[in-house]
Design an enzyme around this catalytic site. Structure first.
Site, PDB file in Angstrom:
ATOM      1  N   CYS A 153       0.821  -1.209   0.000  1.00  0.00           N
ATOM      2  CA  CYS A 153       0.000   0.000   0.000  1.00  0.00           C
ATOM      3  C   CYS A 153       0.857   1.262   0.000  1.00  0.00           C
ATOM      4  CB  CYS A 153      -0.961  -0.002   1.179  1.00  0.00           C
ATOM      5  SG  CYS A 153      -0.195  -0.343   2.776  1.00  0.00           S
ATOM      6  N   TYR A 154       1.868   1.320   0.865  1.00  0.00           N
ATOM      7  CA  TYR A 154       2.758   2.485   0.870  1.00  0.00           C
ATOM      8  C   TYR A 154       3.469   2.654  -0.478  1.00  0.00           C
ATOM      9  CZ  TYR A 154       2.361   3.099   5.987  1.00  0.00           C
ATOM     10  OH  TYR A 154       1.922   3.335   7.262  1.00  0.00           O
TER      11      TYR A 154
END
Length: 357
Positions: free
Chosen positions: A160-161
């Site tokens: 996600c990051y």
């Protein structure tokens, strides 16, 4: 749309009882070409999905089963989504791909994201258990690898990051507009990014009314971000200073990236580069000047919003990228990749508008 779109895509989900698995099901039940054939959740085997996730009531879903019940050589599915914890996916993916030549796999764990298995071992604390199939894996950032994703049997869904950070940085890296040895990423995520397991640090009393950094200078997404920046940096040295923070919210992710512009570039040049690179991209938008993107602007959706700003320090710029960590940061992006793999429009099943407030 290909002829594949005329029939349902039969889907298996491993680890359906976690947050990513639950959001995957939420999105797939409204996908016009998706049919969920089976779902596993070993601790909840034998239960119905609405027992584990009450918000999925009224859906015609198969009961949860144990992964040990599946005979991969006989199972009739087109694609398997792996939503299992890091370190548990490699051997089962090898088993799937070797025992059934027709199944394709989209892995939402980190097990196949790093090209170098030695780097994986360094950051994940154990050897890579499927070095023989690692070369098959395609990094599933659709905006950059859609042609390879479409042809792949094994897609490594990005973290996600990295999804937010890379969408905010790669256009500038490609054009040589920033110094890739001087990139600072200040990242913040909702607590669902840490999984659904019972952990003391995720109790309400530990998370609410505060914010805290974690895995300082040692987060496993740092080498993933550096790997992808290096691929687009034309041989330039790459270093990323990455610090994540846990926010007292359920979902959402914001990456504030501090960069040093090179070659006399201005923020106006950066904006033109973004607008040209993402023109026509269905899920990435550049916000107008003077507007600041926020996690609440993308909540529940597969969209990424990017904002660009002149820093008060000369030759420096600030890039802000926001996503929903469970959608564009995991399950939504996985469905976007599935659509590519089966010849569908990337928008299929993912056109939900953000939920506000």
């Amino acid at each position: 749309m290909s002829e594949n779109a005329e029939k349902k895509i039969r889907i298996g989900i491993l680890g359906a009882s976690g947050y990513t698995g639950g959001d995957l099901v939420r999105l797939l039940v409204r996908h016009p070409f998706a049919e969920i054939a089976f779902m596993t959740a070993d601790r909840h085997a034998g239960k119905s999905m609405d027992t584990v996730f009450p918000h999925l009531f009224g859906q015609e879903l198969p009961p949860l089963i144990s992964v040990d019940e599946i005979e991969w050589g006989l199972v009739d599915v087109d694609v398997v989504f792996c939503c299992l914890p890091h370190g548990t996916t490699q051997e089962i993916v090898r088993q799937i791909l070797t025992e059934n030549e027709t199944i394709r796999v989209i892995d939402l764990s980190a097990d196949f994201r790093l090209d170098d298995t030695d780097v994986y071992a360094e950051w994940y604390g154990h050897e890579h258990y499927a070095t023989d199939i690692q070369p098959m894996a395609v990094y599933g950032l659709p905006e950059y690898y859609r042609e390879r994703v479409a042809k792949s049997r094994l897609v490594a869904n990005p973290g996600c990051y990295p999804t937010a950070a890379l969408l905010g940085l790669l256009p500038l890296v490609e054009q040589g507009l920033i110094d890739t040895t001087d990139v600072i990423i200040d990242a913040k995520s909702g607590v669902t990014g840490a999984g659904r397991g019972l952990k003391e640090n995720l109790l309400f009393g530990e998370v609410a009314e505060g914010i805290h950094p974690y895995s300082v200078a040692s987060h496993r997404h740092a080498p993933e971000i550096e790997q992808e920046i290096a691929k687009h940096a034309h041989g330039a040295e790459t270093h990323v200073n990455f610090t994540p923070h846990l926010m007292p919210m359920n979902r959402g992710e914001l990456c504030t990236c501090y960069v040093r512009m090179t070659g006399g570039a201005t923020v106006a040049d950066l904006r033109r580069t973004f607008e040209a690179r993402f023109a026509g991209e269905p899920f990435v938008s550049i916000v107008p000047e003077g507007v600041t993107p926020a996690t609440r602007h993308v909540r529940g959706s597969n969209y990424c919003l990017v904002g660009l700003y002149q820093d008060r320090i000369p030759n420096r710029a600030i890039v802000v990228a926001v996503i929903d960590n469970l959608v564009k940061g995991s399950s939504g992006e996985a469905i976007q990749n599935m659509n590519l793999m089966f010849g569908l429009s990337e928008l299929t099943g993912l056109e939900q508008a953000p939920l506000f407030p």
